[in-house]
Enzyme design. Sequence first.
Site, PDB file in Angstrom:
ATOM      1  N   GLU A   1      13.008  -9.449   1.028  1.00 38.84           N
ATOM      2  CA  GLU A   1      12.171  -8.353   1.545  1.00 38.84           C
ATOM      3  C   GLU A   1      12.948  -7.042   1.405  1.00 38.84           C
ATOM      4  O   GLU A   1      14.119  -6.973   1.772  1.00 38.84           O
ATOM      5  CB  GLU A   1      11.873  -8.649   3.020  1.00 38.84           C
ATOM      6  CG  GLU A   1      11.082  -7.584   3.743  1.00 38.84           C
ATOM      7  CD  GLU A   1      10.891  -7.930   5.221  1.00 38.84           C
ATOM      8  OE1 GLU A   1      11.184  -9.088   5.639  1.00 38.84           O
ATOM      9  OE2 GLU A   1      10.481  -7.026   5.973  1.00 38.84           O
TER      10      GLU A   1
ATOM     11  N   ASN B   1       8.215  -5.613  -1.254  1.00 40.95           N
ATOM     12  CA  ASN B   1       8.127  -4.538  -0.270  1.00 40.95           C
ATOM     13  C   ASN B   1       6.659  -4.497   0.154  1.00 40.95           C
ATOM     14  O   ASN B   1       5.831  -3.891  -0.527  1.00 40.95           O
ATOM     15  CB  ASN B   1       8.549  -3.198  -0.876  1.00 40.95           C
ATOM     16  CG  ASN B   1       8.513  -2.082   0.169  1.00 40.95           C
ATOM     17  OD1 ASN B   1       7.962  -2.263   1.258  1.00 40.95           O
ATOM     18  ND2 ASN B   1       9.079  -0.934  -0.171  1.00 40.95           N
TER      19      ASN B   1
ATOM     20  N   ALA C   1       3.217  -1.151   4.647  1.00 43.45           N
ATOM     21  CA  ALA C   1       2.667  -1.242   6.008  1.00 43.45           C
ATOM     22  C   ALA C   1       2.217  -2.658   6.362  1.00 43.45           C
ATOM     23  O   ALA C   1       2.202  -3.018   7.551  1.00 43.45           O
ATOM     24  CB  ALA C   1       1.508  -0.261   6.165  1.00 43.45           C
TER      25      ALA C   1
ATOM     26  N   TYR D   1      11.278   8.643   1.078  1.00 45.29           N
ATOM     27  CA  TYR D   1      11.245   7.596   0.042  1.00 45.29           C
ATOM     28  C   TYR D   1      11.883   8.005  -1.286  1.00 45.29           C
ATOM     29  O   TYR D   1      11.981   7.171  -2.193  1.00 45.29           O
ATOM     30  CB  TYR D   1       9.795   7.157  -0.191  1.00 45.29           C
ATOM     31  CG  TYR D   1       9.155   6.557   1.051  1.00 45.29           C
ATOM     32  CD1 TYR D   1       9.620   5.357   1.570  1.00 45.29           C
ATOM     33  CD2 TYR D   1       8.112   7.204   1.718  1.00 45.29           C
ATOM     34  CE1 TYR D   1       9.065   4.801   2.713  1.00 45.29           C
ATOM     35  CE2 TYR D   1       7.534   6.657   2.856  1.00 45.29           C
ATOM     36  CZ  TYR D   1       8.017   5.457   3.352  1.00 45.29           C
ATOM     37  OH  TYR D   1       7.461   4.907   4.482  1.00 45.29           O
TER      38      TYR D   1
ATOM     39  N   ARG E   1       5.132  10.752  -2.565  1.00 45.05           N
ATOM     40  CA  ARG E   1       4.795  10.580  -1.165  1.00 45.05           C
ATOM     41  C   ARG E   1       6.047  10.744  -0.300  1.00 45.05           C
ATOM     42  O   ARG E   1       7.042  10.063  -0.528  1.00 45.05           O
ATOM     43  CB  ARG E   1       4.239   9.169  -1.017  1.00 45.05           C
ATOM     44  CG  ARG E   1       4.172   8.615   0.354  1.00 45.05           C
ATOM     45  CD  ARG E   1       4.185   7.082   0.273  1.00 45.05           C
ATOM     46  NE  ARG E   1       3.929   6.505   1.561  1.00 45.05           N
ATOM     47  CZ  ARG E   1       4.319   5.280   1.922  1.00 45.05           C
ATOM     48  NH1 ARG E   1       4.953   4.514   1.072  1.00 45.05           N
ATOM     49  NH2 ARG E   1       4.054   4.832   3.111  1.00 45.05           N
TER      50      ARG E   1
ATOM     51  N   HIS F   1      12.834  -2.751   2.038  1.00 48.73           N
ATOM     52  CA  HIS F   1      12.255  -1.491   2.518  1.00 48.73           C
ATOM     53  C   HIS F   1      13.137  -0.353   2.031  1.00 48.73           C
ATOM     54  O   HIS F   1      14.364  -0.408   2.199  1.00 48.73           O
ATOM     55  CB  HIS F   1      12.144  -1.474   4.042  1.00 48.73           C
ATOM     56  CG  HIS F   1      11.280  -2.593   4.520  1.00 48.73           C
ATOM     57  ND1 HIS F   1       9.923  -2.569   4.363  1.00 48.73           N
ATOM     58  CD2 HIS F   1      11.588  -3.794   5.059  1.00 48.73           C
ATOM     59  CE1 HIS F   1       9.425  -3.707   4.804  1.00 48.73           C
ATOM     60  NE2 HIS F   1      10.416  -4.476   5.229  1.00 48.73           N
TER      61      HIS F   1
ATOM     62  N   PRO G   1       0.789  -1.227   0.000  1.00 48.65           N
ATOM     63  CA  PRO G   1       0.000   0.000   0.000  1.00 48.65           C
ATOM     64  C   PRO G   1       0.823   1.281   0.000  1.00 48.65           C
ATOM     65  O   PRO G   1       1.857   1.366   0.666  1.00 48.65           O
ATOM     66  CB  PRO G   1      -0.840  -0.101   1.281  1.00 48.65           C
ATOM     67  CG  PRO G   1      -0.193  -1.155   2.095  1.00 48.65           C
ATOM     68  CD  PRO G   1       0.487  -2.088   1.146  1.00 48.65           C
ATOM     69  N   ASN G   2       0.298   2.228  -0.743  1.00 46.93           N
ATOM     70  CA  ASN G   2       0.826   3.594  -0.858  1.00 46.93           C
ATOM     71  C   ASN G   2       2.077   3.707  -1.727  1.00 46.93           C
ATOM     72  O   ASN G   2       2.516   4.809  -2.048  1.00 46.93           O
ATOM     73  CB  ASN G   2       1.086   4.213   0.533  1.00 46.93           C
ATOM     74  CG  ASN G   2      -0.173   4.236   1.369  1.00 46.93           C
ATOM     75  OD1 ASN G   2      -1.179   4.804   0.939  1.00 46.93           O
ATOM     76  ND2 ASN G   2      -0.171   3.609   2.538  1.00 46.93           N
TER      77      ASN G   2
ATOM     78  N   ARG H   1      13.196   4.211  12.477  1.00 49.31           N
ATOM     79  CA  ARG H   1      11.906   4.897  12.522  1.00 49.31           C
ATOM     80  C   ARG H   1      11.086   4.430  13.733  1.00 49.31           C
ATOM     81  O   ARG H   1      11.648   3.905  14.682  1.00 49.31           O
ATOM     82  CB  ARG H   1      11.198   4.683  11.182  1.00 49.31           C
ATOM     83  CG  ARG H   1      12.014   5.234  10.001  1.00 49.31           C
ATOM     84  CD  ARG H   1      11.321   5.025   8.681  1.00 49.31           C
ATOM     85  NE  ARG H   1      10.078   5.784   8.606  1.00 49.31           N
ATOM     86  CZ  ARG H   1       9.159   5.618   7.650  1.00 49.31           C
ATOM     87  NH1 ARG H   1       9.365   4.715   6.697  1.00 49.31           N
ATOM     88  NH2 ARG H   1       8.065   6.348   7.640  1.00 49.31           N
TER      89      ARG H   1
END
Length: 146
Positions: A99, A75, A78, A24, A19, A101, A11-12, A108
């Site tokens: 995986e 990725n 969330a 990012y 964004r 990110h 998502p996103n 964070r």
Amino acid sequence: MTKQIYILNGPNLNLLGQREPEIYGRETLADVEARCAAIAGPWGVQVRLLQSNHEGQLIDWIHEARNIACGIVINPAAFTHTSVAILDALNAFEGPVIEVHISNVHKREAFRHHSYVSARAEGVIAGLGIEGYEAATRRVLTLVGA
Ligand code: DQA
């Protein structure tokens, strides 16, 4: 059949480039796809980059990958921190899973420090920006002996 690597995005990430660019970056998923295709292409491997804001769609693509893909770069965004269902789907996939990110999730908020997907992944990359997808693609190629 041509070998494929599925590059799945949660998502996103459709808003990548617009964004929170301070976190990012300004490059888009189209840039990610082009970079990864340039790495995999010479090995005769295609990349298929997909993005969804919906957990079930990502799960369906992981199931589809069982028949088509030699590896998965994911990725989960969330869903990384919430989704046992994505973990279960990846557990039903036999090839390598890396995986990714874009940001360093460990720098964070605490809720980003736990990943369900890491329990399945052969490797986890965080904080390399979109270069992480390139490293993940290279790693899949190594693991499948391309
Ligand atoms: C992310 C990190 C996640 O915590 C976040 O929810 C994202 C993107 C990353 O690429 O850094 O959407 O997976």
